[in-house]
Design an enzyme around this catalytic site. Structure first.
Site, mmCIF file in Angstrom:
data_model
loop_
_atom_site.group_PDB
_atom_site.id
_atom_site.type_symbol
_atom_site.label_atom_id
_atom_site.label_comp_id
_atom_site.label_asym_id
_atom_site.label_seq_id
_atom_site.Cartn_x
_atom_site.Cartn_y
_atom_site.Cartn_z
ATOM 1 C CG ASP A 123 94.118 5.083 51.290
ATOM 2 O OD1 ASP A 123 92.910 5.412 51.342
ATOM 3 O OD2 ASP A 123 94.568 4.308 50.436
ATOM 4 C CG ASP A 139 89.721 0.887 50.227
ATOM 5 O OD1 ASP A 139 89.339 0.206 51.182
ATOM 6 O OD2 ASP A 139 88.962 1.608 49.558
ATOM 7 C CG ASP A 188 97.247 1.942 48.354
ATOM 8 O OD1 ASP A 188 96.535 2.906 48.725
ATOM 9 O OD2 ASP A 188 96.862 1.102 47.526
#
Length: 256
Positions: free
Chosen positions: A8, A10, A205
């Site tokens: 990922d 962001d 995250d």
């Protein structure tokens, strides 16, 4: 054996316009070792070129557009498989519109086949009214990703899921969401790398998108605590990541 990384962006590599500690070293290790890797993001606002240039400006050089896959790209690929040359009404930005054009779709407000929704800073009540009217009229309701919030410097901001919730409340219909946690996007990413899912590590995250999506696709998963999910939140979920790190700087394939 882990042969490649799907990560990922962001909350993993950056928050807004700020690079996360360890991200630069992480990408350099992957490039130096020629490890296959792909940045997979639910961000549908930007193109792969936008993302490449953003990372370059943040201090991560050496990437190409082929190092990225966005939820806009995955949505366009999915819809093309469903109906070629479809018409769509878009609630979203240039990144999504560009990918839909790339697969031969037309943008229309007149009886479109699909209403496709992603995060956009230009969302308005007029767009909400049009989307509701078109879905009530028979257009299929599609979301690029379900994220309710996105991490930015100093906190969070509303994301695509917030817009989807408003339209869903007004229509009584739920969208089909292509991006994470749909394992479809993970499978597309693994295929792009030429790997079987069990050969890839999904790094993210968010427990509710990155980790569950990677797990359901058959990948190993690594949660980093630099974004949305905190250490205390892990036990709230009925599944666990294979690894937990403070940030991507701690990840090394040799140690997995």
């Amino acid at each position: 054996m882990i042969k490649g990384i799907i990560s990922d962006m962001d909350g993993v590599v950056y928050r807004g316009k700020q690079l996360i500690p360890g991200a630069q070293a992480f990408v350099k290790r992957l490039l130096d070792a020629q490890t296959p890797f792909l940045f997979l993001t639910n961000n549908a606002e930007q193109t792969p070129l936008d993302l490449k240039l953003k990372l370059q400006q943040l201090g991560i050089p050496g990437l190409t557009e082929d190092n990225f896959i966005t939820s806009a790209m995955a949505t366009a690929m999915f819809l093309k498989q469903q109906k070629a040359h479809a018409t769509v009404f878009v609630v979203g930005g240039g990144g999504l519109i560009n990918e839909l054009y790339n697969v031969g779709f037309s943008i229309s407000e007149s009886h479109p086949d699909y209403v496709v929704v992603s995060k956009t800073t230009s969302f308005s009540f007029e767009q909400l009214k049009k989307a509701v009217r078109l879905i009530d009229g028979g257009a299929k309701f599609i979301g690029t990703n379900p994220d309710m919030i996105d991490p930015i410097e100093g906190g969070h901001e509303p994301a695509a899921g917030t817009l989807l919730a408003a339209i869903s409340a007004a229509t009584g219909k739920q969208p089909y969401i292509v991006g994470k946690p749909n394992a479809l996007m993970m499978m597309l990413a693994a295929r792009k790398l030429g790997l079987h899912p069990e050969e890839a590590l999904m790094v993210g995250d968010r427990m509710d998108t990155d980790i569950v999506g990677g797990m359901e696709a058959g990948m190993k998963t690594a949660l980093v605590l630099s974004g949305v999910t905190t250490q205390d939140m892990i036990d709230d979920f009925p599944y666990r990541p294979d690894y937990v790190f403070q940030n991507v700087g701690e990840i090394s394939l040799e140690g997995l």
